[in-house]
Write a protein that holds these residues in place. Structure first.
Motif, short mmCIF file in Angstrom:
data_model
loop_
_atom_site.label_atom_id
_atom_site.label_comp_id
_atom_site.label_asym_id
_atom_site.label_seq_id
_atom_site.Cartn_x
_atom_site.Cartn_y
_atom_site.Cartn_z
N LEU A 128 0.82 -1.21 0.00
CA LEU A 128 0.00 0.00 0.00
C LEU A 128 0.85 1.27 0.00
CD1 LEU A 128 -2.93 -0.95 2.41
CD2 LEU A 128 -3.02 -0.60 -0.06
N LEU A 129 1.97 1.24 0.71
CA LEU A 129 2.83 2.43 0.73
C LEU A 129 3.38 2.78 -0.65
CD1 LEU A 129 4.91 2.25 4.05
CD2 LEU A 129 2.85 3.56 3.54
N THR A 140 -0.33 5.22 8.52
CA THR A 140 -1.39 4.78 9.42
C THR A 140 -2.45 3.97 8.69
OG1 THR A 140 -1.03 6.77 10.77
CG2 THR A 140 -3.07 5.57 11.13
N VAL A 141 -2.83 4.43 7.50
CA VAL A 141 -3.83 3.71 6.71
C VAL A 141 -3.30 2.33 6.32
CG1 VAL A 141 -5.05 3.68 4.49
CG2 VAL A 141 -4.95 5.78 5.84
N GLY A 146 -3.01 -3.64 6.88
CA GLY A 146 -2.16 -4.80 7.13
C GLY A 146 -2.60 -5.57 8.36
N ALA A 147 -2.91 -4.85 9.43
CA ALA A 147 -3.36 -5.50 10.66
C ALA A 147 -4.71 -6.19 10.45
CB ALA A 147 -3.46 -4.46 11.77
N ALA A 195 -3.32 0.80 14.21
CA ALA A 195 -3.25 2.12 13.58
C ALA A 195 -3.13 3.22 14.62
CB ALA A 195 -4.50 2.34 12.71
N ALA A 196 -3.88 3.09 15.73
CA ALA A 196 -3.81 4.12 16.78
C ALA A 196 -2.43 4.17 17.41
CB ALA A 196 -4.87 3.83 17.84
#
Length: 355
Positions: A128-129, A140-141, A146-147, A195-196
């Motif tokens: 994605l990056l 973060t997105v 991924g998670a 993400a957080a």
């Protein structure tokens, strides 16, 4: 998703142990490239933080809960090889001290929760990056995505292990449907937590986030219609180099957070069985489950033996777990870092003799 003893037969458990041992050996070598004097202690902290957050089961459906697996979080914060080692340390501590996850199933658990989650999460993250705009928000997105996918990925791997060596006669289609269904929901919680946490660390120390390396780009100015590099700031106004900034404030705040989560917040976690436990009970996968070899441990089931107050017992167990994990993890990662330094020194010493 801690697999107990007795779910998977001995031959497949041994094979999984060999896969896990190989992955850990490869990760030990890879971690030498990822760790330096600043990130080695932070890797131990990441392991302790994962231990703490895994105590915080959150409800995902009627009578079912989930918890962080941690592979995605570790891989993005400290690197994929170090991430495998972080989660493996957590699983080892949980299995030996807290009777959580079977000892004969340790290879299955490391493969599921450490290797598969890291591989899936980091592959999605990096993919994605490459297509998202460069920036902290994209990190973060990508961490969220991924998670999110890493958890059902681990559920699929458990299903494969069950298909190869399950000790009960449950149709594999039912196992696959039940496991992936509930773990997609758990993956949402994993994604939010990951993400957080990644976003919080990037906000204060982006230089310490492995997955955010290379985010900084030169400032550009438009001159006569062309973009050119901005002039360097005067030395007096230049910021302190990232490598020279102390990691102690982040380390202390992270450790305090982990201690509070494990020692206090964990008391309010959901008491419902997690996704694997619920599926196993509903489908009959647990018919041949065996009692854990460490069931008599003073810290079994995340409680301190002979401490009658449930809040105090669970809190003390959580604090002991965080402390033990950060000590063991930091020791391992410092040793890996020291080995890398020795290799670099040996290479530098040998170089002149080649001429």
């Amino acid at each position: 998703m801690h697999v107990p003893d007795g779910f998977i037969n001995a031959p497949v458990s041994v094979a999984a142990g060999a896969v896990a041992a190989t992955a850990v050996a490869v990760s030990l070598r890879g971690a030498r490239r990822e760790l330096d004097e600043r990130t080695a202690p932070l890797a131990g902290l990441v392991a302790a933080f994962i231990f703490a957050v895994q105590m915080l089961n959150f409800p995902v459906a009627a009578g079912t809960s989930g918890h962080l697996l941690g592979g995605a979080l570790a891989a993005i914060l400290v690197g994929p090889c170090t991430g495998v080692l972080c989660v493996s340390v957590v699983l080892l501590m949980q299995g030996i001290l807290f009777a959580d996850g079977g000892l004969t199933a340790l290879g299955v658990n490391i493969t599921n929760m450490a290797v598969v989650t890291v591989v899936v999460a980091y592959a999605v993250f990096r993919g994605l990056l490459k297509v998202l705009p460069a920036g902290r928000r994209s990190v973060t997105v990508a961490a969220f995505a991924g998670a999110l996918l890493s958890v059902p990925g681990a559920a699929v791997m458990f299903t494969l292990f069950y298909a190869l060596g399950g000790t009960t006669d449950v149709p594999i289609g039912k196992v696959f449907t039940a496991m992936t269904g509930v773990h997609v929901l758990i993956g949402i919680g994993e994604a939010v937590i990951t993400a957080a946490t990644v976003g919080a660390v990037i906000a204060v120390r982006p230089d310490l986030v492995h997955g955010a390396r290379g985010l900084a780009v030169p400032l550009k100015l438009r001159v006569d219609g062309r973009l050119v590099d901005a002039p360097a700031a005067p030395a007096a106004a230049a910021p302190v180099p990232a490598a020279a900034r102390s990691t102690r404030p982040l380390w202390i705040s992270g450790l305090v957070t982990a201690l509070v989560l494990a020692g206090f917040v964990s008391y309010y976690a959901s008491s419902s069985p997690d996704g694997l436990e619920k599926v196993a009970a509903d489908q009959g996968i647990d018919a041949k489950a065996r009692e854990h070899a460490a069931a008599g441990s003073p810290l079994a089931d995340y409680s301190v033996k002979d401490v009658s107050d449930a809040r105090l017992s669970g809190g003390l167990a959580g604090i002991i777990g965080v402390g033990g994990t950060v000590l063991v993890g930091t020791g391992i990662f410092w040793a890996v870092r020291r080995r890398r330094a020795e290799d670099l020194t040996a290479t530098a010493t040998a170089a002149p003799s080649a001429h």
